[in-house]
Design a protein around this motif. Structure first.
Motif, PDB file in Angstrom:
ATOM      1  N   VAL A  45       1.025  -1.055   0.372  1.00  0.00           N
ATOM      2  CA  VAL A  45      -0.164   0.196  -0.159  1.00  0.00           C
ATOM      3  C   VAL A  45       0.499   0.905  -0.217  1.00  0.00           C
ATOM      4  CG1 VAL A  45      -1.794   0.851   0.766  1.00  0.00           C
ATOM      5  CG2 VAL A  45      -2.124  -1.259   1.112  1.00  0.00           C
ATOM      6  N   THR A  46       0.461   2.412  -0.770  1.00  0.00           N
ATOM      7  CA  THR A  46       1.369   3.762  -0.690  1.00  0.00           C
ATOM      8  C   THR A  46       0.439   4.475  -0.069  1.00  0.00           C
ATOM      9  OG1 THR A  46       1.378   3.782  -3.569  1.00  0.00           O
ATOM     10  CG2 THR A  46       1.842   5.637  -2.215  1.00  0.00           C
ATOM     11  N   ILE A  47       1.825   4.873   1.375  1.00  0.00           N
ATOM     12  CA  ILE A  47       1.286   5.619   2.671  1.00  0.00           C
ATOM     13  C   ILE A  47       1.571   7.613   2.455  1.00  0.00           C
ATOM     14  CG2 ILE A  47       1.847   6.116   4.679  1.00  0.00           C
ATOM     15  CD1 ILE A  47       3.088   2.728   4.474  1.00  0.00           C
ATOM     16  N   SER A  48       0.417   8.077   2.010  1.00  0.00           N
ATOM     17  CA  SER A  48       1.525   8.985   2.263  1.00  0.00           C
ATOM     18  C   SER A  48       1.950  10.158   3.393  1.00  0.00           C
ATOM     19  CB  SER A  48      -0.297   9.701   1.039  1.00  0.00           C
ATOM     20  OG  SER A  48      -0.928   9.168   0.498  1.00  0.00           O
ATOM     21  N   GLU A  49       0.915   9.977   4.316  1.00  0.00           N
ATOM     22  CA  GLU A  49       1.511  10.452   5.251  1.00  0.00           C
ATOM     23  C   GLU A  49       1.501  10.015   7.136  1.00  0.00           C
ATOM     24  OE1 GLU A  49      -1.184  13.718   6.873  1.00  0.00           O
ATOM     25  OE2 GLU A  49      -1.418  14.712   4.608  1.00  0.00           O
ATOM     26  N   PHE A  50       2.091   9.573   8.085  1.00  0.00           N
ATOM     27  CA  PHE A  50       2.569   9.105   8.984  1.00  0.00           C
ATOM     28  C   PHE A  50       2.450  10.694   9.966  1.00  0.00           C
ATOM     29  CE2 PHE A  50       3.804   7.417  12.865  1.00  0.00           C
ATOM     30  CZ  PHE A  50       3.974   6.059  12.507  1.00  0.00           C
ATOM     31  N   SER A  51       1.764  10.598  10.935  1.00  0.00           N
ATOM     32  CA  SER A  51       1.361  11.950  11.468  1.00  0.00           C
ATOM     33  C   SER A  51       0.963  11.409  13.382  1.00  0.00           C
ATOM     34  CB  SER A  51       0.561  12.762  11.547  1.00  0.00           C
ATOM     35  OG  SER A  51       0.772  13.692  11.952  1.00  0.00           O
ATOM     36  N   ILE A  52       2.258  11.902  13.911  1.00  0.00           N
ATOM     37  CA  ILE A  52       1.861  12.100  15.014  1.00  0.00           C
ATOM     38  C   ILE A  52       1.094  13.331  16.314  1.00  0.00           C
ATOM     39  CG2 ILE A  52       2.943  11.938  17.857  1.00  0.00           C
ATOM     40  CD1 ILE A  52       3.105   9.122  16.287  1.00  0.00           C
ATOM     41  N   GLY A  53       0.017  12.955  15.866  1.00  0.00           N
ATOM     42  CA  GLY A  53      -0.569  14.555  16.435  1.00  0.00           C
ATOM     43  C   GLY A  53      -1.620  14.891  14.975  1.00  0.00           C
ATOM     44  N   ALA A  73       0.449  19.610  15.627  1.00  0.00           N
ATOM     45  CA  ALA A  73       0.266  20.412  17.109  1.00  0.00           C
ATOM     46  C   ALA A  73      -0.974  19.586  17.971  1.00  0.00           C
ATOM     47  CB  ALA A  73      -0.624  22.306  16.056  1.00  0.00           C
ATOM     48  N   ILE A  74      -2.138  19.031  17.401  1.00  0.00           N
ATOM     49  CA  ILE A  74      -2.608  18.674  19.108  1.00  0.00           C
ATOM     50  C   ILE A  74      -2.399  17.114  18.614  1.00  0.00           C
ATOM     51  CG2 ILE A  74      -4.800  18.217  19.021  1.00  0.00           C
ATOM     52  CD1 ILE A  74      -6.259  20.020  16.942  1.00  0.00           C
ATOM     53  N   PRO A  75      -1.388  16.405  20.503  1.00  0.00           N
ATOM     54  CA  PRO A  75      -0.935  15.505  20.498  1.00  0.00           C
ATOM     55  C   PRO A  75      -1.923  14.820  21.278  1.00  0.00           C
ATOM     56  CG  PRO A  75      -0.392  17.398  22.050  1.00  0.00           C
ATOM     57  CD  PRO A  75      -1.208  17.963  20.596  1.00  0.00           C
ATOM     58  N   LEU A  76      -3.031  14.069  20.692  1.00  0.00           N
ATOM     59  CA  LEU A  76      -3.659  13.518  21.329  1.00  0.00           C
ATOM     60  C   LEU A  76      -4.643  12.952  20.372  1.00  0.00           C
ATOM     61  CD1 LEU A  76      -6.029  16.161  22.349  1.00  0.00           C
ATOM     62  CD2 LEU A  76      -4.769  15.208  23.369  1.00  0.00           C
ATOM     63  N   GLY A  77      -2.902  11.696  19.964  1.00  0.00           N
ATOM     64  CA  GLY A  77      -3.168  11.040  18.430  1.00  0.00           C
ATOM     65  C   GLY A  77      -2.415  10.671  18.000  1.00  0.00           C
ATOM     66  N   GLY A  78      -2.578  10.149  16.363  1.00  0.00           N
ATOM     67  CA  GLY A  78      -2.010  10.549  14.930  1.00  0.00           C
ATOM     68  C   GLY A  78      -2.419   9.244  14.125  1.00  0.00           C
ATOM     69  N   PHE A  79      -2.329   9.281  13.125  1.00  0.00           N
ATOM     70  CA  PHE A  79      -2.515   8.855  11.851  1.00  0.00           C
ATOM     71  C   PHE A  79      -2.144   7.566  10.938  1.00  0.00           C
ATOM     72  CE2 PHE A  79      -3.310  12.841  10.504  1.00  0.00           C
ATOM     73  CZ  PHE A  79      -2.470  13.291   9.545  1.00  0.00           C
ATOM     74  N   VAL A  80      -2.600   6.540  10.050  1.00  0.00           N
ATOM     75  CA  VAL A  80      -0.985   7.202   9.094  1.00  0.00           C
ATOM     76  C   VAL A  80      -2.673   6.939   7.603  1.00  0.00           C
ATOM     77  CG1 VAL A  80      -0.776   5.178   7.472  1.00  0.00           C
ATOM     78  CG2 VAL A  80       0.125   5.472   9.820  1.00  0.00           C
ATOM     79  N   LYS A  81      -2.466   8.468   6.743  1.00  0.00           N
ATOM     80  CA  LYS A  81      -3.166   8.165   5.533  1.00  0.00           C
ATOM     81  C   LYS A  81      -1.961   7.269   4.367  1.00  0.00           C
ATOM     82  CE  LYS A  81      -5.367  12.071   3.381  1.00  0.00           C
ATOM     83  NZ  LYS A  81      -5.489  13.258   2.781  1.00  0.00           N
ATOM     84  N   PHE A  82      -3.269   6.333   3.932  1.00  0.00           N
ATOM     85  CA  PHE A  82      -3.699   5.826   2.888  1.00  0.00           C
ATOM     86  C   PHE A  82      -3.494   6.386   1.247  1.00  0.00           C
ATOM     87  CE2 PHE A  82      -3.664   3.255   6.418  1.00  0.00           C
ATOM     88  CZ  PHE A  82      -2.763   2.419   6.570  1.00  0.00           C
TER      89      PHE A  82
END
Length: 382
Positions: A45-53, A73-82
């Protein structure tokens, strides 16, 4: 370890809570998203973003695969965008998918097999459980575990224990068939058993006696001034230095200890949630980010080992929470995939969109409720 401890000890006031909380949350969130990331990459899978917050990017960089790694800026989670995702919750972008070329479509999450998508989604919570096992295992390997006998040193008059016939000197051997190895085992079981009859086997001067008792729901105040309602028997235990046994663990024993401790937290958490639904526990004990920050700051004063222990507990909790069958969470995606497997085709875009809207409302409602509990808890504790 000493360097980290000095950093946490240096914080005063608000920073004394913020620094430990960010440390704990970033570890837990990073490994959760890393689980999604690694399995997705293995599946092509191609991964666009890996974000903490969330929110505005503070800083970041691109790796050789074109993935943007960033701190937001908002450190209440994170995400990986595919590739092919409309947003951070991996909602399919139908228009983008229809306009994709063959190469892009191959790299999209939603073009992968059902089993691959399910594995990618489940990898986040699995990584949290694995992190918890590793932390608990390492703590057991390097520091061992302090064990004190489950001895009754005094009985509170007119308490549940007094009415059941407990006597000074009794040593608890088991509760409802569960072996008791330390007094902390007793506390863990009794705290979540208010209103439930317990069969406790004790050793009294070499004779085994069975006692029936029901813990009473009582508000207690911990060493930091936090108030909580738990089950209490009315037994006091004095941890005398000569009673404390420091149990050492080899590598395999420590690893298995990490597994059993992680399972125990999952079991207790699910038990607590179940008791809320049947009215045996109050939902006001549920906490959110403010409570996490408060507890992290308090635990940091006890040392880095206690803070890592909290990180392991929080990792289990976040992994378990993400498996709840709520759209927007990993568990919601797994439910959609299960329905797809049963039907032989995905749910319609409109059905998925409706599900995600409902899930978003539920998640926001839970956050508001937890934050309200946090604020109320802080005011009542002061």
């Amino acid at each position: 370890m000493e360097i980290l401890q000095s950093i946490f000890s240096a914080g005063t006031g608000l920073l004394g809570y913020v620094i430990p909380a960010l440390f704990v949350l970033m570890i837990v969130v990073f490994f959760h998203e890393l689980g999604h990331f690694m399995v997705a990459r293995w599946c092509g899978v191609t991964i666009s973003e890996f974000s903490i917050g969330f929110g505005k990017e503070l800083f970041g960089f691109y790796d050789k695969h074109g993935t943007r790694w960033k701190i937001s800026a908002i450190p209440l989670g994170g995400f990986v965008k595919f590739l092919g995702d409309e947003n951070a919750a991996s909602v399919p972008d139908q228009e983008a998918m229809e306009s994709q070329g063959e190469d892009d479509r191959e790299g999209s999450l939603h073009s992968k097999s059902l089993w691959a998508r399910a594995a990618i989604v489940a990898a986040g919570p699995f990584a949290n459980f694995l992190l918890s096992i590793v932390i608990f295992g390492m703590l057991l390997f390097f520091y061992g575990k302090a064990i004190t006998p489950a001895r009754v040193d005094s009985v509170v008059p007119q308490s549940a224990a007094a009415e059941a016939g407990f006597e000074v000197g009794d040593i608890m051997l088991s509760i409802d068939g569960h072996e008791i190895k330390s007094f902390s085992d007793v506390q863990g079981i009794v705290a979540l058993s208010s209103g439930d009859a317990l069969n406790i086997l004790v050793d009294r001067n070499g004779e085994e006696i069975s006692l029936m008792t029901t813990p009473r729901r009582t508000e207690i105040t911990d060493q930091f001034g936090n108030k909580q309602k738990i089950g209490v028997l009315g037994i006091r235990h004095e941890a005398r230095p000569e009673d404390v046994i420091r149990k050492s663990y080899g590598p395999l024993q420590a690893a298995w200890g990490g597994v059993t401790e992680t399972y125990s937290i999952i079991d207790r958490t699910l038990g607590y949630v179940g008791r809320i639904f049947v009215g045996k526990e109050d939902a006001d004990q549920l906490g959110g980010p403010i409570r996490v920050a408060q507890v992290s700051g308090q635990v940091a004063t006890l040392g880095i080992v206690a803070l890592f222990n909290l990180a392991a507990i929080l990792s289990v909790s976040i992994g378990l929470l993400n498996l709840f069958p709520i759209p927007m969470l990993d568990g919601g995606h797994l439910v959609f995939y299960a329905l797809e497997g049963i039907r032989g085709k995905p749910l319609s875009p409109k059905s998925q969109e409706l599900g995600f809207r409902i899930g978003l409302a539920l998640v926001f409602s839970l956050m508001i409720f937890a934050t309200f509990n946090d604020i109320t808890h802080i005011f009542l504790s002061n």
